[in-house]
Design an enzyme around this catalytic site. Structure first.
Site: not given
Ligand SMILES: Cc1ncc(C[n+]2csc(CCOP(=O)(O)OP(=O)(O)O)c2C)c(N)n1
Ligand SMILES: [Mg+2]
Lengths: 345, 383
Positions: A45, A74-76, A98-99, A104, A145
């Site tokens: 992302e 945007l989809a892990e 991203q974090f 998860y 975060h």
């Protein structure tokens, strides 16, 4: 895999040393890997045009094109899931989460496919990929975060779990991770992104073997076993401890999986005492495993139980309270003081 | 927008609030061409059959008969303790065979746990395909050999893999298509959504093939979705959705071949929903009488994929008793071979448990492997 010189020394010798940050070293590692190997693809992302929210992928899309450094939807789970398919076709994806807490959604893909594919297929289908995860606290981040998520990855057979604590290692370990034929969860201590060193990207840089811990500070009284964001804290504590007459050894694990029992046990056998330090919670945290391993191997050399200085067993606190949670110098020294120094013990 | 006459004095405030489209808005894809037809496509029983290649029709028939026998044999093997579990595709053979035959050699198939028949029809050795369900290993074959991904049990998680592989192939300039299979229940999973979205954004050469067999174990489709059809979901991603009668082997083959061809030519992904029915229980371990009526099953038996094709071919003079007998005999031979091979105890390789965790064994795994080896040796001595 290892070249002779360290980056910093060679750069100094060449008179070209200028401070570089860990973020720059990581960028350089990906850049060099992409230049050498056309199968290396960076995806995640905001990694393209923006260069990542921490700027770690800065310039890669420009240099290699958006097919090599891709802004994904945007989809892990989708990012990691498509990376699995790309690896099946012979690419080497380097995925950025991203974090910590936003990795998860990708857990199912990670646990059920990335980690197991080699095993499920009896070695026919390895999963060479790197999953880069900025992790840990200390940056004043609001909730979600600042998680220390390493224990989840450590508990998953099939993954390597690596975390650099120095600028030099950031380059060397990431190069090794990308070159690895196994999936590597590469945990980047985000509060060290801006830490600097004289390491120069122009100098020949060392590729570190994965799985080797290193003694960062030799000492004789006790061993602090740590990694990633807690290394600078431990080094500071070791300096402060000299005032109390303790000469502390500091071991930087660098790789949580595989775990370097040899280096750790050798250090503890020398010093006879050990404290494990990490931000992650103590209960069923990495320190529990490490303390057990040290005890199993060094029981007759130990003068005191192996102690742990860890984050509390609480959800990560809001930024204005995080300093109470993170292991600091005082808490480490308190633990060292409890290592049964009284004569005859 | 209507222009007012310039002679009329307008207060400034009113013109400032004249509605205009939001600045960032642009018309995007026209949804109309993406919509599925009102009814599932059927070829059998229509004039369109005349256009079909008779060789293909005969091939489909032979494969369907073999597939039906394969399902029966695999189910029997569970009763004999030779398979730990078998999710049958009895009643869904047209989908399984249609999917396999729609692909070229170089293409990739991404099957779910239910789709061993599609994998076998693609050329995989049935014993290797059934390894997972026998339980001597997980994936019993090298996926690259027949370009069949490992049978996938976590629902819908194979779909993003298909997208990534298809995307990688396209980046490399290979005209390879990936076909990914999933059930109706699986369409509720997040990975279904993410895979379709990635595929459409990347215009990846992939075909998503949903077998809507009415149930996810016991749960009917009405409890999964309020969508007009599963094929309609395609529209939201900007790809075409197609509906097909999943028990009409010719229609399934046609729709999938069109979608594969479209993907190969750079036209992007397609979502295909096949309407079919799971005649057997979810697996041999399931009791379907707890959630469905016998009458429902009987209605579907009358719409059986093997029967539909057999009737059509017979009516058109493409199949006679001799042809039927030949197909049945070939199926019987396959079943006998499968039975014989599955009746042999598999050779277990316990040390392999440690061999394929990492490229290089870690020190910790070497220790654990040594422990198991010692235990095995002790067992051997005690026997
Ligand atoms: C992520 C996940 N959740 C639950 C299951 C357990 N499970 C296996 S099959 C199944 C039903 C799937 O139904 P459907 O997608 O319609 O496929 P079908 O079995 O009908 O072919 C369930 C719930 C699973 N395998 N994976
Ligand atoms: Mg179903």
């Amino acid at each position: 895999m290892t070249t002779a010189t360290t980056g910093a020394a060679a750069a100094k010798a060449a008179g070209r040393a200028k401070p570089a940050t860990m973020a720059q070293a990581l960028q350089r590692a990906m850049r060099d890997a992409m230049a050498e190997d056309p199968t290396v693809h960076v995806m995640g992302e905001d990694v393209g045009t923006l260069g990542g929210v921490f700027r770690v992928t800065d310039g890669l899309a420009k240099e290699f094109g958006e097919d090599r450094c891709t802004d994904t939807p945007l989809a892990e789970a989708g990012i990691l899931g498509t990376a699995v398919g790309m690896a099946m076709y012979g690419l080497r994806p380097v995925v950025e989460m991203q974090f910590d807490a936003f990795a998860y959604p990708a857990f199912e893909q990670l646990v059920s496919h990335v980690a197991k594919m080699r095993n499920r297929t009896r070695g026919a289908m390895p999963m060479p990929m790197v999953i880069r995860v900025p992790y840990g606290g200390g940056i004043g981040g609001v909730e979600h975060h600042s998680d220390s998520s390493e224990i989840y990855y450590m508990a998953t057979p099939g993954l390597h779990v690596v975390t650099p604590a120095t600028v030099e290692d950031a380059y060397g370990l990431l190069r090794a991770a990308i070159a690895s034929d196994d999936p590597v969860v590469f945990l980047e201590p985000k509060r060290l992104y801006w830490s600097k060193s004289d390491w120069s990207p122009e100098a020949p840089a060392r590729v570190e073997p994965i799985g080797k811990a290193v003694v960062r500070r030799p000492g004789t009284s006790a061993t602090l076993i740590t990694y990633g964001p807690s290394l600078p804290v431990c080094l500071e504590a070791a300096e402060a401890a000299t005032a109390e007459g303790w000469d502390l050894e500091v071991v930087d694990l660098r790789s949580l999986v595989p775990f370097d029992d040899e280096t750790v046990a050798a250090s503890v056998r020398r010093t006879g005492r050990a404290v494990v330090v990490h931000e992650s919670g103590g209960f069923a945290g990495p320190g529990a495993e490490i303390a057990a391993r040290v005890t199993e191997r060094c029981f007759h050399h130990l003068e005191a139980p192996v102690l742990r200085v860890a984050g509390f067993d609480i959800p990560y606190p809001p930024p204005m309270l995080e300093r109470h949670h993170l292991p600091g110098v005082d808490r480490i020294l308190d633990a060292v003081a409890r290592l049964q120094w009284e004569a005859g013990n | 927008m209507q222009q007012r006459s310039s002679t009329v004095q307008e207060p400034l405030a009113e013109t400032a609030h004249r509605p205009t489209p939001p600045p960032a808005w642009r018309p995007r894809t026209d949804p109309a061409p993406l919509l599925p037809d009102a009814e599932p496509l059927r070829v059998l029983g229509t004039d369109a059959v005349a256009d079909a290649d008779p060789a293909l029709l005969r091939r489909l028939y032979a494969e369907l008969v073999r597939g039906r026998r394969y399902n029966a044999q695999a189910t029997a093997l569970t009763k004999q303790g030779r398979l730990a579990v078998y999710p049958s595709t009895t009643g869904q053979e047209a989908c399984e065979i249609g999917a396999a035959l729609a692909l070229e050699e170089r293409d990739w198939l991404f099957p779910s746990y239910r789709d061993t028949l599609a994998a076998v029809a693609r050329g995989l050795d049935p014993v290797q395909a059934l390894t997972l369900l026998r339980g001597d290993w997980h994936t019993g074959y090298d996926p690259r050999e027949h370009r069949v991904a490992p049978l996938c049990t976590p629902l819908a998680t194979q779909l993003p893999h298909a997208v990534g592989l298809a995307h990688a192939a396209r980046l490399k300039g290979d005209d390879v298509v990936a076909l990914a299979m999933v059930g109706d229940g699986g369409t509720s999973e997040g990975d279904f959504h993410e895979a379709l979205n990635f595929a459409a954004v990347w215009q990846a050469p992939v075909v998503f093939f949903v077998q809507n067999n009415g149930f996810a174990i016991s749960v009917p489709l009405a409890k999964q979705t309020a969508a007009p059809s599963l094929a309609h979901k395609a529209v939201g991603y900007g790809m075409p959705g197609r509906l097909v009668d999943g028990n009409d082997a010719v229609a399934v083959h046609q729709v999938l071949t069109e979608a594969v061809t479209r993907a190969r030519r750079g036209g992007g992904p397609t979502l295909v929903e096949a309407i079919t029915y799971r005649i057997d229980a979810h697996t041999n371990a399931d009791d379907a009488t707890r959630y469905r009526a016998d009458g429902e099953v009987e209605a579907w038996r009358a719409h059986d994929p093997v029967l539909l094709l057999e009737r059509e071919l017979t009516a058109r003079g493409l199949l006679d008793d001799e042809g039927r007998r030949a197909a049945a005999e070939a199926a019987e031979t396959m079943a006998a071979q499968l039975r014989e091979r599955m009746n042999a105890d598999p050779v277990l390789a316990p040390m392999d448990l440690f061999t394929h965790v990492y490229a290089e064994q870690t020190a910790q795994l070497r220790e654990q492997a040594a422990q198991l080896r010692a235990e095995l040796e002790a067992e051997g001595e005690s026997r």
